[in-house]
Design a protein around this motif. Sequence first.
Motif, PDB file in Angstrom:
ATOM      1  N   ASP A 184     -15.077  17.860  -8.312  1.00  0.00           N
ATOM      2  CA  ASP A 184     -15.466  19.201  -7.885  1.00  0.00           C
ATOM      3  C   ASP A 184     -15.123  20.215  -8.972  1.00  0.00           C
ATOM      4  N   VAL A 185     -15.693  21.415  -8.836  1.00  0.00           N
ATOM      5  CA  VAL A 185     -15.414  22.485  -9.790  1.00  0.00           C
ATOM      6  C   VAL A 185     -14.059  23.094  -9.456  1.00  0.00           C
ATOM      7  N   ARG A 186     -13.179  23.151 -10.455  1.00  0.00           N
ATOM      8  CA  ARG A 186     -11.819  23.658 -10.274  1.00  0.00           C
ATOM      9  C   ARG A 186     -11.489  24.723 -11.303  1.00  0.00           C
ATOM     10  N   THR A 187     -10.443  25.459 -11.019  1.00  0.00           N
ATOM     11  CA  THR A 187      -9.861  26.386 -11.990  1.00  0.00           C
ATOM     12  C   THR A 187      -8.580  25.776 -12.508  1.00  0.00           C
TER      13      THR A 187
ATOM     14  N   PRO B  95      -7.862  19.622 -13.102  1.00  0.00           N
ATOM     15  CA  PRO B  95      -6.586  19.472 -12.399  1.00  0.00           C
ATOM     16  C   PRO B  95      -6.595  18.352 -11.359  1.00  0.00           C
ATOM     17  N   GLY B  96      -7.732  18.139 -10.704  1.00  0.00           N
ATOM     18  CA  GLY B  96      -7.795  17.084  -9.702  1.00  0.00           C
ATOM     19  C   GLY B  96      -7.661  15.709 -10.324  1.00  0.00           C
ATOM     20  N   HIS B  97      -8.327  15.515 -11.450  1.00  0.00           N
ATOM     21  CA  HIS B  97      -8.232  14.226 -12.139  1.00  0.00           C
ATOM     22  C   HIS B  97      -6.796  13.975 -12.607  1.00  0.00           C
ATOM     23  N   THR B  98      -6.200  14.995 -13.195  1.00  0.00           N
ATOM     24  CA  THR B  98      -4.808  14.867 -13.638  1.00  0.00           C
ATOM     25  C   THR B  98      -3.890  14.581 -12.457  1.00  0.00           C
TER      26      THR B  98
ATOM     27  N   TRP C 207     -15.452   7.734 -15.920  1.00  0.00           N
ATOM     28  CA  TRP C 207     -15.176   9.065 -15.378  1.00  0.00           C
ATOM     29  C   TRP C 207     -13.738   9.464 -15.682  1.00  0.00           C
ATOM     30  N   ALA C 208     -13.566  10.347 -16.670  1.00  0.00           N
ATOM     31  CA  ALA C 208     -12.254  10.901 -16.998  1.00  0.00           C
ATOM     32  C   ALA C 208     -12.457  12.299 -17.561  1.00  0.00           C
ATOM     33  N   PRO C 209     -12.848  13.255 -16.702  1.00  0.00           N
ATOM     34  CA  PRO C 209     -13.167  14.609 -17.175  1.00  0.00           C
ATOM     35  C   PRO C 209     -11.955  15.306 -17.782  1.00  0.00           C
TER      36      PRO C 209
ATOM     37  N   ARG D 179     -13.451  24.676 -14.523  1.00  0.00           N
ATOM     38  CA  ARG D 179     -13.715  23.346 -15.055  1.00  0.00           C
ATOM     39  C   ARG D 179     -14.729  22.631 -14.176  1.00  0.00           C
ATOM     40  N   ASP D 180     -15.890  22.391 -14.742  1.00  0.00           N
ATOM     41  CA  ASP D 180     -16.930  21.635 -14.050  1.00  0.00           C
ATOM     42  C   ASP D 180     -16.961  20.231 -14.651  1.00  0.00           C
ATOM     43  N   PRO D 181     -16.501  19.218 -13.917  1.00  0.00           N
ATOM     44  CA  PRO D 181     -16.421  17.879 -14.508  1.00  0.00           C
ATOM     45  C   PRO D 181     -17.771  17.283 -14.873  1.00  0.00           C
TER      46      PRO D 181
END
Length: 303
Positions: free
Chosen positions: A8-11, A42-45, A36-38, A18-20
């Motif tokens: 999803d799009v995050r700040t 923050p969500g991925h991290t 997939w490793a955008p 951040r748009d993955p």
Amino acid sequence: MVLERDDDVRTDHRGAVRDPHDAGTSAPTAGGALHWAPLHHPGHTGRFAAITAEIAADPPDAFVVDVSVEVTLLVRLLGVPVVVMTQPGARDDDPHRLAWRIADAVVAPWPAGRYDPLGRDLHEVGGISRFDGRPRAGAPVPGRVLVLGGGAADEGTGTDDPDGVPGAGSTTWHHLGGHAPWAEDPWPAICAAEVVVSAAGQNAVADLAAAGARAIVVAQDRPFDEQRATAEALGRAGLAVVVPAWPSRDEWPGLLQRARALDPDWSRWRVAGAAARAADVIAAVAARATPAAVPTPASGGAA
């Protein structure tokens, strides 16, 4: 544990959006080395930090990964044996090859010989269904068609009216999942259907096999042509009527007639005992994490 979303799009912590899916700024495939490793998401991290923290706090003897190449790499880099659950389709790309190479075992939830293994050392355990061994809930009701949603079947006939499909005669349509009501236990509805209309996902096919259902299987568009590979295998084995896309209204009568005429030998999908066979593979990998005890020297004086 529920992991954060990474699609999803995050700040981020700097306030930047951040748009993955923006390949120019997130480079999610790392130049084709990963799936997939955008970057900077923050969500991925958060997802990977949570997995790492859990392993550090309570190291497992083995870690089962559902398909993800990136999680497979992370866990193995942390020094934990990995069992990968794979899916069918054209998975001969570089990320998949790397994940299978470093995995301690790769479990395939389909019967042996149904797909080209591409040289992989697979544990083909059979279709895994939660209904394995459960007695049928009655006999099929003539004319009853069940559409299982959550996929291609969401397109649906658009009606439960028995006359909703030209030439369907006394056919009655019932829907579960997708835009229709969901059921905690769909087993009675699957068993009651004379014909089940389903997508070609691994779980759905295994459930059809467990019920011995007559089915029309609609292959969905999925990465690596997963469902098309499954549907083609079902068609070759004569286990289901297979169509590549949602049928037009005038196709249904002929498809239903073909499905009713099926006598599928679903035992060939090897659902019976499949979960136990997968568990045996996982247990064998985990057992290697505990080396044999070093014998204690016998006490006594020197010779």
